[in-house]
Design a protein around this motif. Structure first.
Motif, PDB file in Angstrom:
ATOM      1  N   ASP A  85       0.833  -1.201   0.000  1.00 32.24           N
ATOM      2  CA  ASP A  85       0.000   0.000   0.000  1.00 32.24           C
ATOM      3  C   ASP A  85       0.872   1.256   0.000  1.00 32.24           C
ATOM      4  O   ASP A  85       0.555   2.242  -0.664  1.00 32.24           O
ATOM      5  CB  ASP A  85      -0.911   0.006   1.229  1.00 32.24           C
ATOM      6  N   LYS A 108       1.699   4.011  -3.171  1.00 37.26           N
ATOM      7  CA  LYS A 108       2.074   5.324  -2.648  1.00 37.26           C
ATOM      8  C   LYS A 108       3.537   5.301  -2.237  1.00 37.26           C
ATOM      9  O   LYS A 108       3.994   4.359  -1.581  1.00 37.26           O
ATOM     10  CB  LYS A 108       1.210   5.670  -1.435  1.00 37.26           C
ATOM     11  N   ASP A 346      -1.696   7.870  11.826  1.00 42.10           N
ATOM     12  CA  ASP A 346      -2.655   8.855  11.339  1.00 42.10           C
ATOM     13  C   ASP A 346      -2.280   9.320   9.930  1.00 42.10           C
ATOM     14  O   ASP A 346      -3.139   9.419   9.039  1.00 42.10           O
ATOM     15  CB  ASP A 346      -2.691  10.038  12.306  1.00 42.10           C
ATOM     16  N   ALA A 349      -2.897   6.448   7.324  1.00 42.91           N
ATOM     17  CA  ALA A 349      -4.326   6.242   7.081  1.00 42.91           C
ATOM     18  C   ALA A 349      -4.875   7.306   6.130  1.00 42.91           C
ATOM     19  O   ALA A 349      -5.622   6.996   5.188  1.00 42.91           O
ATOM     20  CB  ALA A 349      -5.086   6.268   8.403  1.00 42.91           C
ATOM     21  N   LYS A 350      -4.493   8.552   6.358  1.00 42.06           N
ATOM     22  CA  LYS A 350      -4.966   9.640   5.489  1.00 42.06           C
ATOM     23  C   LYS A 350      -4.383   9.509   4.083  1.00 42.06           C
ATOM     24  O   LYS A 350      -5.076   9.755   3.091  1.00 42.06           O
ATOM     25  CB  LYS A 350      -4.580  10.987   6.095  1.00 42.06           C
ATOM     26  N   CYS A 352      -3.541   6.793   2.470  1.00 40.41           N
ATOM     27  CA  CYS A 352      -4.170   5.694   1.732  1.00 40.41           C
ATOM     28  C   CYS A 352      -5.625   5.968   1.376  1.00 40.41           C
ATOM     29  O   CYS A 352      -6.198   5.287   0.522  1.00 40.41           O
ATOM     30  CB  CYS A 352      -4.054   4.391   2.525  1.00 40.41           C
ATOM     31  N   GLN A 353      -6.224   6.963   2.017  1.00 39.85           N
ATOM     32  CA  GLN A 353      -7.600   7.337   1.692  1.00 39.85           C
ATOM     33  C   GLN A 353      -7.677   8.239   0.473  1.00 39.85           C
ATOM     34  O   GLN A 353      -8.753   8.422  -0.103  1.00 39.85           O
ATOM     35  CB  GLN A 353      -8.249   8.026   2.893  1.00 39.85           C
ATOM     36  N   GLU A 354      -6.544   8.807   0.069  1.00 40.53           N
ATOM     37  CA  GLU A 354      -6.534   9.750  -1.054  1.00 40.53           C
ATOM     38  C   GLU A 354      -6.705   9.026  -2.385  1.00 40.53           C
ATOM     39  O   GLU A 354      -6.199   7.923  -2.567  1.00 40.53           O
ATOM     40  CB  GLU A 354      -5.227  10.546  -1.047  1.00 40.53           C
TER      41      GLU A 354
END
Length: 354
Positions: A85, A108, A346, A349-350, A352-354
């Motif tokens: 990831d 990423k 934190d 997590a942010k 990988c949400q993009e």
């Protein structure tokens, strides 16, 4: 989430290897972690201990243009097959071995800056990271500003300080008459200026000694300077040691004289032992670690007289040493591993949400 940390050599003992180990271990309970060394697997186990759940892999570097092409091909294949990831490049200099992967692998990529963009922004590897990486992790607010000023990265700039492995149970008693300094004996560390400052301090407080531990190209020059001053009994220049805790335990002042830093871990470690620190206010890091006049002293870079004065003040006033040492030990808790690992969680997590 599956993470890959890429580092020159995960079996080394330097600062980059240490913080990579701490973060990988800290995240391993929540994520699937692999650490890829761009080096040969050593014949015997050495370096910082990784948790058993962390996979260790190796792709050795070969010199020359063909070697560069070969390792780029191998790292791209490795990353493609691993389906990670996020790939964290621990040390921006290693990006040249990942160019093919960055261009063609669907994952990423994060460049983790361990140094100082004000001094490294002209290097091609920083420009490549700014152009192609999805995020840049820096250690200080000042370095975040420098990355934006000089490099204008397309991805996010995220400040996450280096973690402190542990806060020792037993602080230094601060009863010795020793000033301690640790680091590579190179131009960047400016131990020559520390020696000059100590000479001024020693003239007033002749029972105090200075111990410098490290190795490097300036060793002979520094030892010759001590000999010329006739202070072999007051100034020691000794090799680096694995057990630095034993050095902190018997120090009463810690000194940092660097021209520049990325994030000086030795300041954090010394403060964790309750040792007040005196440092040049160099870029970057000391001013974001030391609370001026509360847990240590910052003086302008290159001002030997001011450095000597701050050392002398702590030597002269044991009560002040104790007060600053207690505050240092309390203030440094903001860098504990659990807190810093949470910042990484934190951020990832942010991302990988993009």
């Amino acid at each position: 989430m599956k993470l890959l940390f890429v580092i020159q050599d995960s079996h080394g003992w330097a600062g980059t290897e240490r913080v990579t180990n701490l973060i990988a271990n800290g995240l391993s309970d929540r994520y699937e972690i692999e650490v890829l060394s761009l080096s040969e697997r050593p014949s015997c186990e050495k370096g910082y201990l990784y948790k058993a759940s962390i996979v260790r892999s190796y792709i050795p570097i070969h010199q020359g243009v063909l070697g560069l092409f070969s390792i780029n091909t191998k790292t791209a294949r490795h990353i493609s097959r691993g389906a990670y990831d996020v790939v964290v490049i621990s040390g921006v200099g290693e990006i040249k071995f990942l160019l093919v992967a960055i261009l063609f692998c669907r994952t990423k990529f994060v460049a983790w800056e361990h140094f100082n963009a004000a001094y490294t922004h002209r290097r091609v590897n920083r420009k490549v990271a700014a152009r192609f990486c999805d995020a840049i992790v820096v250690l200080t607010r000042a370095d975040a500003d420098d990355w934006q000023l000089y490099l204008h990265p397309r991805g996010h700039i995220v400040r996450i300080p280096n973690p402190l492995a542990t806060i020792p149970r037993q602080p230094s008693l601060l009863t010795t008459t020793r000033v301690l300094a640790l680091g590579r004996l190179e131009e960047q560390k400016r131990f020559d200026l520390l020696i000059d400052a100590f000479v001024l301090m020693h003239a007033k407080y002749p029972d105090w000694t200075l111990r410098i531990r490290g190795t490097g190209s300036k060793e002979a020059e520094l030892k010759n300077r001590v000999k010329e001053l006739g202070l072999e009994n007051a100034i020691e220049i000794l090799p680096a040691v694995e057990d630095v805790a034993s050095e902190y335990q018997v120090a009463s002042i810690y000194a940092l004289s660097s021209k520049f830093e990325g994030f000086p871990m030795t300041l954090i470690e010394a403060m964790a032992f309750g040792i007040p620190c005196v440092s040049f206010d160099c870029p970057n890091g000391p001013s974001e670690i030391i609370a001026q006049g509360e847990d240590g002293f910052l003086v302008p870079y290159g001002d030997v007289t001011a450095l000597a004065g701050a050392l002398a003040k702590l030597a002269q006033e044991p009560t002040l040493r104790m007060q600053m040492g207690r505050k240092a030990r309390e203030h440094i808790k903001r860098f504990d591993q659990e807190h810093v690992s949470a910042l990484w969680e934190d951020f990832l997590a942010k991302l990988c949400q993009e």
